[in-house]
Design a protein around this motif. Structure first.
Motif, PDB file in Angstrom:
ATOM      1  N   THR A  25     -30.748  51.761 -53.150  1.00 32.17           N
ATOM      2  CA  THR A  25     -30.377  52.629 -54.288  1.00 32.17           C
ATOM      3  C   THR A  25     -29.750  54.220 -53.735  1.00 32.17           C
ATOM      4  OG1 THR A  25     -31.653  51.473 -56.062  1.00 32.17           O
ATOM      5  CG2 THR A  25     -30.513  53.319 -56.631  1.00 32.17           C
ATOM      6  N   THR A  26     -30.698  54.577 -53.093  1.00 33.24           N
ATOM      7  CA  THR A  26     -30.279  56.042 -52.423  1.00 33.24           C
ATOM      8  C   THR A  26     -29.190  55.813 -51.936  1.00 33.24           C
ATOM      9  OG1 THR A  26     -32.634  56.461 -52.891  1.00 33.24           O
ATOM     10  CG2 THR A  26     -31.303  57.902 -51.354  1.00 33.24           C
ATOM     11  N   VAL A  31     -23.620  56.654 -50.513  1.00 29.29           N
ATOM     12  CA  VAL A  31     -22.047  56.267 -50.208  1.00 29.29           C
ATOM     13  C   VAL A  31     -20.956  56.292 -51.192  1.00 29.29           C
ATOM     14  CG1 VAL A  31     -20.988  54.266 -49.022  1.00 29.29           C
ATOM     15  CG2 VAL A  31     -23.271  54.769 -48.539  1.00 29.29           C
ATOM     16  N   LEU A  32     -21.342  56.205 -52.225  1.00 23.94           N
ATOM     17  CA  LEU A  32     -20.510  55.736 -53.318  1.00 23.94           C
ATOM     18  C   LEU A  32     -19.885  57.278 -53.703  1.00 23.94           C
ATOM     19  CD1 LEU A  32     -18.783  54.598 -55.823  1.00 23.94           C
ATOM     20  CD2 LEU A  32     -20.937  54.866 -57.184  1.00 23.94           C
ATOM     21  N   LEU A  33     -20.934  58.361 -53.696  1.00 20.50           N
ATOM     22  CA  LEU A  33     -20.545  59.878 -53.835  1.00 20.50           C
ATOM     23  C   LEU A  33     -19.514  60.094 -52.825  1.00 20.50           C
ATOM     24  CD1 LEU A  33     -20.875  62.551 -55.517  1.00 20.50           C
ATOM     25  CD2 LEU A  33     -22.714  62.939 -54.031  1.00 20.50           C
ATOM     26  N   LEU A  78     -16.754  51.217 -45.711  1.00 23.60           N
ATOM     27  CA  LEU A  78     -17.512  51.443 -46.670  1.00 23.60           C
ATOM     28  C   LEU A  78     -17.691  50.399 -47.708  1.00 23.60           C
ATOM     29  CD1 LEU A  78     -17.735  55.293 -47.536  1.00 23.60           C
ATOM     30  CD2 LEU A  78     -19.097  54.078 -45.717  1.00 23.60           C
ATOM     31  N   HIS A  79     -16.754  49.493 -47.773  1.00 19.53           N
ATOM     32  CA  HIS A  79     -16.714  48.521 -48.913  1.00 19.53           C
ATOM     33  C   HIS A  79     -17.639  47.461 -48.651  1.00 19.53           C
ATOM     34  CE1 HIS A  79     -14.774  45.911 -46.028  1.00 19.53           C
ATOM     35  NE2 HIS A  79     -14.977  44.911 -46.852  1.00 19.53           N
ATOM     36  N   PHE A  85     -24.579  46.047 -52.526  1.00 17.50           N
ATOM     37  CA  PHE A  85     -25.528  46.450 -53.500  1.00 17.50           C
ATOM     38  C   PHE A  85     -25.154  45.748 -54.832  1.00 17.50           C
ATOM     39  CE2 PHE A  85     -26.888  49.523 -56.816  1.00 17.50           C
ATOM     40  CZ  PHE A  85     -28.197  49.622 -56.280  1.00 17.50           C
ATOM     41  N   ILE A  86     -23.710  45.771 -55.143  1.00 15.82           N
ATOM     42  CA  ILE A  86     -23.496  45.047 -56.407  1.00 15.82           C
ATOM     43  C   ILE A  86     -23.482  43.871 -56.443  1.00 15.82           C
ATOM     44  CG2 ILE A  86     -21.363  44.985 -57.921  1.00 15.82           C
ATOM     45  CD1 ILE A  86     -20.357  47.671 -56.912  1.00 15.82           C
TER      46      ILE A  86
END
Length: 321
Positions: A25-26, A31-33, A78-79, A85-86
């Motif tokens: 999660t972290t 990575v999303l940020l 990064l995708h 995760f999703i």
């Protein structure tokens, strides 16, 4: 999953940055940020160059291309982390892995080539300022941009052809967060000597060293010209015009040097887990931090970009209010 019979794989398993469940999660949030910051920063640069007529110059034309490259390269690398995760699915098809590697490779080549074109632009601006608009005309800029895009696409093709010739793999688990050349070479049970020679010849000399040499020569002339300027104000102003580009070049080549020129054995028995983790972290920094920092470097260190941003904000405020 170890393939004991050493057969051709139909898919690969992307191991990711870390196996620890409590860190997923972290990692996803970070990575999303970073991805959103990279996407936002490069889109702002691209929009400013397109909308503000004072940025319709060769330097910012190449900077817009660089922003497009950074956006695409970050998305390519990064995708997998975000999608895994999703969806919970960390697999990628063989064809998808090869395509990912191709796009990643040609985007990196293009970035090195565009930075070389930008160094030539800075050379003409500082060393031949009176002829700048005559030399760096719109036709030459378009030719240079098209050449950079096409050459980057072509340079990676030999690697892909050789990879497609690999007949088997010892495992289908890629200890990385995307499909990269070295992890696949480590997994292959085919003869990788030709690919290794290609990496040392074309990869090191043509793709990496030649653009670096051209940049280095450009900056020798640039620095020599700046030192000949008598007034300290004039020297500062001349150096200021190329400081952003020079910062990006140093940052990119430093990370590439530590990532790809560090000795690595292709024998998994000789490649320690610490070495692989080290390379993953360097790759993450190179593929994530550098594209994220580029817009900041060009905006914080560039007065023209900051002024253009203020003009566009005022324009929006007038029309919204």
């Amino acid at each position: 999953m170890i393939l004991k019979n050493y057969t051709i794989v139909e898919y690969f398993i992307i191991k990711g940055i870390s196996d620890a469940p409590e860190l997923q999660t972290t990692i996803f949030i970070l990575v999303l940020l970073i991805y959103l910051l990279t996407l936002g920063g490069n889109m702002i640069i691209l929009l400013l160059v397109c909308l503000d007529h004072k940025l319709h110059t060769p330097m910012y034309f190449f900077l817009a291309n660089l922003s497009v490259l950074d956006t695409f390269s970050t998305t390519v690398t990064l995708h997998n982390i975000l999608a895994t995760f999703i969806t919970g699915d960390n697999t990628i098809s063989y064809a998808g892995c090869i395509c990912e590697m191709y796009f990643f490779g040609f985007l990196i080549c293009d970035e090195l080539l565009f930075l070389t074109a930008m160094s030539y632009d800075r050379y003409v601006a500082i060393c031949n300022p009176l002829k700048y608009h005559m030399v760096m005309n719109s036709r030459l800029c378009i030719v240079l941009a098209i050449s950079c895009w096409l050459l980057g696409m072509i340079e990676v093709i030999p690697y892909i052809i050789l990879l497609l010739g690999f007949t088997c793999y010892k495992s289908n688990v890629i200890n990385h967060f995307f499909c990269d050349l070295v992890p696949l070479m480590i997994l292959s049970c085919s003869d990788t000597s030709t690919l290794e020679i290609l990496s040392l010849t074309e990869g090191l000399l043509l793709i990496t060293f030649t653009p670096f040499l051209l940049k280095f020569i450009s900056y020798i002339f640039i620095i020599s010209t700046i030192l000949k300027i008598h007034s300290s104000t004039g020297r500062r102003k001349a150096f200021y015009t190329c400081s952003s580009h020079l910062t990006v070049v140093i940052l990119l080549y430093s990370t590439l040097f530590f990532q790809y020129l560090r000795p690595t054995s292709l024998d998994t028995s000789k490649s320690s887990s610490n070495d692989l983790e080290y390379k993953k972290l360097l790759s993450l920094f190179n593929m994530v931090a550098v594209p994220m920092l580029n817009p900041l470097i060009y905006s914080l260190k560039n007065r023209d970009v900051k002024l253009a941003l203020r003009r566009q904000i005022k324009f929006l405020e007038r029309h919204v209010m």
